[in-house]
Scaffold this active site. Sequence first.
Site, PDB file in Angstrom:
ATOM      1  N   GLY A  12       0.775  -1.492  -0.178  1.00  0.00           N
ATOM      2  CA  GLY A  12      -0.144   0.150  -0.041  1.00  0.00           C
ATOM      3  C   GLY A  12       0.717   0.717   0.234  1.00  0.00           C
ATOM      4  N   HIS A 110       0.798   0.942 -13.156  1.00  0.00           N
ATOM      5  CA  HIS A 110       1.291   0.116 -13.144  1.00  0.00           C
ATOM      6  C   HIS A 110       2.721   0.018 -13.645  1.00  0.00           C
ATOM      7  CE1 HIS A 110       2.664  -3.768 -15.533  1.00  0.00           C
ATOM      8  NE2 HIS A 110       3.416  -3.581 -16.467  1.00  0.00           N
ATOM      9  N   GLU A 144      -8.682  -6.693 -21.115  1.00  0.00           N
ATOM     10  CA  GLU A 144      -7.349  -6.942 -21.117  1.00  0.00           C
ATOM     11  C   GLU A 144      -6.558  -6.457 -20.290  1.00  0.00           C
ATOM     12  OE1 GLU A 144      -5.638  -8.667 -24.629  1.00  0.00           O
ATOM     13  OE2 GLU A 144      -8.241  -9.315 -23.709  1.00  0.00           O
ATOM     14  N   ALA A 174       8.488   7.548  -8.684  1.00  0.00           N
ATOM     15  CA  ALA A 174       7.587   8.210  -9.495  1.00  0.00           C
ATOM     16  C   ALA A 174       6.591   7.640  -9.201  1.00  0.00           C
ATOM     17  CB  ALA A 174       8.507   7.625 -11.084  1.00  0.00           C
ATOM     18  N   GLU A 175       6.158   6.512  -9.239  1.00  0.00           N
ATOM     19  CA  GLU A 175       4.287   5.926  -8.974  1.00  0.00           C
ATOM     20  C   GLU A 175       3.960   6.996  -8.237  1.00  0.00           C
ATOM     21  OE1 GLU A 175       3.336   1.831  -8.642  1.00  0.00           O
ATOM     22  OE2 GLU A 175       5.600   1.004  -9.219  1.00  0.00           O
TER      23      GLU A 175
HETATM   24  C1  GAR Z   1       3.728  -0.976  -7.530  1.00  0.00           C
HETATM   25  O1  GAR Z   1       4.645  -1.209  -7.762  1.00  0.00           O
HETATM   26  C2  GAR Z   1       2.881  -1.296  -8.588  1.00  0.00           C
HETATM   27  O2  GAR Z   1       3.374  -0.087  -9.643  1.00  0.00           O
HETATM   28  C3  GAR Z   1       2.631  -2.935  -9.002  1.00  0.00           C
HETATM   29  O3  GAR Z   1       2.492  -2.835  -7.493  1.00  0.00           O
HETATM   30  C4  GAR Z   1       2.884  -2.198  -6.504  1.00  0.00           C
HETATM   31  C5  GAR Z   1       2.433  -2.399  -4.945  1.00  0.00           C
HETATM   32  O4  GAR Z   1       3.154  -1.629  -4.378  1.00  0.00           O
HETATM   33  N1  GAR Z   1       0.993  -3.104  -9.394  1.00  0.00           N
HETATM   34  C6  GAR Z   1       1.261  -4.469 -10.486  1.00  0.00           C
HETATM   35  O5  GAR Z   1       2.341  -5.141 -10.562  1.00  0.00           O
HETATM   36  C7  GAR Z   1      -0.134  -4.218 -11.159  1.00  0.00           C
HETATM   37  N2  GAR Z   1      -0.238  -5.191 -11.751  1.00  0.00           N
HETATM   38  P1  GAR Z   1       2.428  -1.045  -3.472  1.00  0.00           P
HETATM   39  O6  GAR Z   1       1.642  -1.915  -2.857  1.00  0.00           O
HETATM   40  O7  GAR Z   1       3.056  -0.457  -2.298  1.00  0.00           O
HETATM   41  O8  GAR Z   1       1.427   0.658  -3.411  1.00  0.00           O
END
Ligand code: GAR
Length: 209
Positions: A12, A110, A144, A174-175
């Site tokens: 999270g 993603h 998809e 960056a996310e």
């Molecule tokens: C993040 O890097 C997200 O982009 C990825 O999982 C991680 C979750 O981290 N999502 C995927 O791979 C979706 N297929 P978080 O729980 O710390 O946010």
Amino acid sequence: KLKLGVLISGRGSNLQALIDACAVPGFPAEIALVLSNKADAFGLERASKAGIATAVVDHRDHPGDKPAFEAAMDSTLRQAGVELVCLAGFMRLLSPWFVGRWQDSLINIHPSLLPSFKGLHTHERALATGVRFHGCTVHYVRPEMDDGPIIAQAAVPVLPGDDADRLAGRVLEAEHLLYPHAVRLIAEGRARVDGDVVWIDGPAPDLAT
Ligand code: GAR
């Protein structure tokens, strides 16, 4: 304010970035509910600490019955008044039924520059492919996997000596900027879906705002 439902399965940290963004005065969205398919997801603790309502809809309570699992999630989200569903490390593939129920109101983050590296292990695959830039994407969800109109992307360099963990850490930073930014664009009504693409209205987006 736009009411968000954030779907998680684990750590999270992206949820935390959204919690922190929503706490800034003037941010045009608020989190109405955090929903996890796992009762032990650490993100649930983050939500509780921030005083945000949480729910668990465990897929294992509906063995072999994805429609029932998704119907339970759908009604939980609607009861909470959710207007935009944000997948944040939610690790179940959603059916066309659920995706259709939330058409253009369901987004995902993603860890790659889509359409490259759909699926899992994106950082390992980026290194193995030898790309010089990698990054993350927020997109509207389509049936998809990891497909759909792109709302926002952030690129990071792949640097000499990177391993998957180091690269993942750079992408994750960056996310945490990108997800609140994309939510802001939607909440301000500036992200217009037009077929396969999203047009952004207004001034050139600045990730930091
Ligand atoms: C993040 O890097 C997200 O982009 C990825 O999982 C991680 C979750 O981290 N999502 C995927 O791979 C979706 N297929 P978080 O729980 O710390 O946010």
